[in-house]
Design a protein around this motif. Structure first.
Motif, PDB file in Angstrom:
ATOM      1  N   VAL A 232      -0.405  -4.867  -7.860  1.00 26.24           N
ATOM      2  CA  VAL A 232      -0.486  -4.705  -6.405  1.00 26.24           C
ATOM      3  C   VAL A 232      -0.042  -3.300  -5.995  1.00 26.24           C
ATOM      4  O   VAL A 232      -0.687  -2.650  -5.169  1.00 26.24           O
ATOM      5  CB  VAL A 232       0.337  -5.803  -5.692  1.00 26.24           C
ATOM      6  CG1 VAL A 232       0.406  -5.554  -4.186  1.00 26.24           C
ATOM      7  CG2 VAL A 232      -0.280  -7.174  -5.984  1.00 26.24           C
ATOM      8  N   PHE A 233       1.038  -2.817  -6.578  1.00 25.79           N
ATOM      9  CA  PHE A 233       1.542  -1.476  -6.261  1.00 25.79           C
ATOM     10  C   PHE A 233       0.480  -0.415  -6.547  1.00 25.79           C
ATOM     11  O   PHE A 233       0.294   0.511  -5.759  1.00 25.79           O
ATOM     12  CB  PHE A 233       2.820  -1.187  -7.058  1.00 25.79           C
ATOM     13  CG  PHE A 233       3.491   0.093  -6.675  1.00 25.79           C
ATOM     14  CD1 PHE A 233       4.343   0.144  -5.588  1.00 25.79           C
ATOM     15  CD2 PHE A 233       3.275   1.258  -7.399  1.00 25.79           C
ATOM     16  CE1 PHE A 233       4.971   1.328  -5.218  1.00 25.79           C
ATOM     17  CE2 PHE A 233       3.891   2.440  -7.052  1.00 25.79           C
ATOM     18  CZ  PHE A 233       4.737   2.479  -5.949  1.00 25.79           C
ATOM     19  N   ALA A 234      -0.236  -0.558  -7.663  1.00 27.69           N
ATOM     20  CA  ALA A 234      -1.257   0.423  -8.058  1.00 27.69           C
ATOM     21  C   ALA A 234      -2.396   0.513  -7.042  1.00 27.69           C
ATOM     22  O   ALA A 234      -3.058   1.549  -6.944  1.00 27.69           O
ATOM     23  CB  ALA A 234      -1.811   0.080  -9.438  1.00 27.69           C
ATOM     24  N   LYS A 235      -2.624  -0.541  -6.276  1.00 26.00           N
ATOM     25  CA  LYS A 235      -3.705  -0.551  -5.288  1.00 26.00           C
ATOM     26  C   LYS A 235      -3.271  -0.029  -3.913  1.00 26.00           C
ATOM     27  O   LYS A 235      -4.105   0.139  -3.029  1.00 26.00           O
ATOM     28  CB  LYS A 235      -4.270  -1.967  -5.128  1.00 26.00           C
ATOM     29  CG  LYS A 235      -4.980  -2.476  -6.362  1.00 26.00           C
ATOM     30  CD  LYS A 235      -6.266  -1.737  -6.583  1.00 26.00           C
ATOM     31  CE  LYS A 235      -7.035  -2.320  -7.752  1.00 26.00           C
ATOM     32  NZ  LYS A 235      -8.302  -1.655  -7.960  1.00 26.00           N
ATOM     33  N   LEU A 236      -1.977   0.215  -3.748  1.00 27.45           N
ATOM     34  CA  LEU A 236      -1.500   0.757  -2.472  1.00 27.45           C
ATOM     35  C   LEU A 236      -1.946   2.208  -2.335  1.00 27.45           C
ATOM     36  O   LEU A 236      -2.090   2.914  -3.341  1.00 27.45           O
ATOM     37  CB  LEU A 236       0.026   0.683  -2.405  1.00 27.45           C
ATOM     38  CG  LEU A 236       0.655  -0.704  -2.394  1.00 27.45           C
ATOM     39  CD1 LEU A 236       2.181  -0.588  -2.473  1.00 27.45           C
ATOM     40  CD2 LEU A 236       0.232  -1.489  -1.165  1.00 27.45           C
TER      41      LEU A 236
END
Length: 128
Positions: free
Chosen positions: A113-117
């Motif tokens: 999820v963090f990588a898609k921010l």
């Protein structure tokens, strides 16, 4: 499974927060305004195989989902109320899934999820 250890692991990530979803009674974990985990007990009248189970839903790599579901068919289910191609729900009362693996899956969910921010949001979180 030790829910306290799971919660501590989820909240140990940079920028991770939690909030109770009042109408559902679910504890939802967020980073940058995006959900990366939730812990809850499915209603007794929920559809099978979820009914009454204490679940942890996590974002997961689709290839890893196939492996996990093959290895732990009774405990790792398609994501409850989410896209079963990219989310899993783990039965926390099933002792078949090692706690260490669940903690690793918590980390992986956060990372996905963090990588898609947006990069700006990632930087802001890392500077906190």
């Amino acid at each position: 499974m030790d829910v306290t250890a799971i919660e501590a692991r989820l909240l140990a990530h940079p920028g991770a927060t939690r909030a109770l979803h009042p109408s559902w009674g679910w504890m939802v974990y967020w980073v940058g305004g995006k959900q990366f985990a939730c812990e809850f007990t499915a209603a007794q009248n929920a559809k099978a195989p979820y009914a009454g189970r204490h679940l942890l839903s996590l974002k997961c790599d689709p290839e890893r989902i196939v492996e996990l579901r093959a290895e732990f068919p009774a405990a790792v289910l398609p994501g409850y109320y989410s896209d079963g191609r990219t989310w899993i729900s783990i039965d926390l009362d099933d002792t078949g899934v090692p706690e260490g693996l669940v903690l690793e899956l918590c980390d992986a969910s956060f990372d996905l999820v963090f990588a898609k921010l947006p990069r700006r949001v990632q930087r802001e979180i890392m500077q906190q």
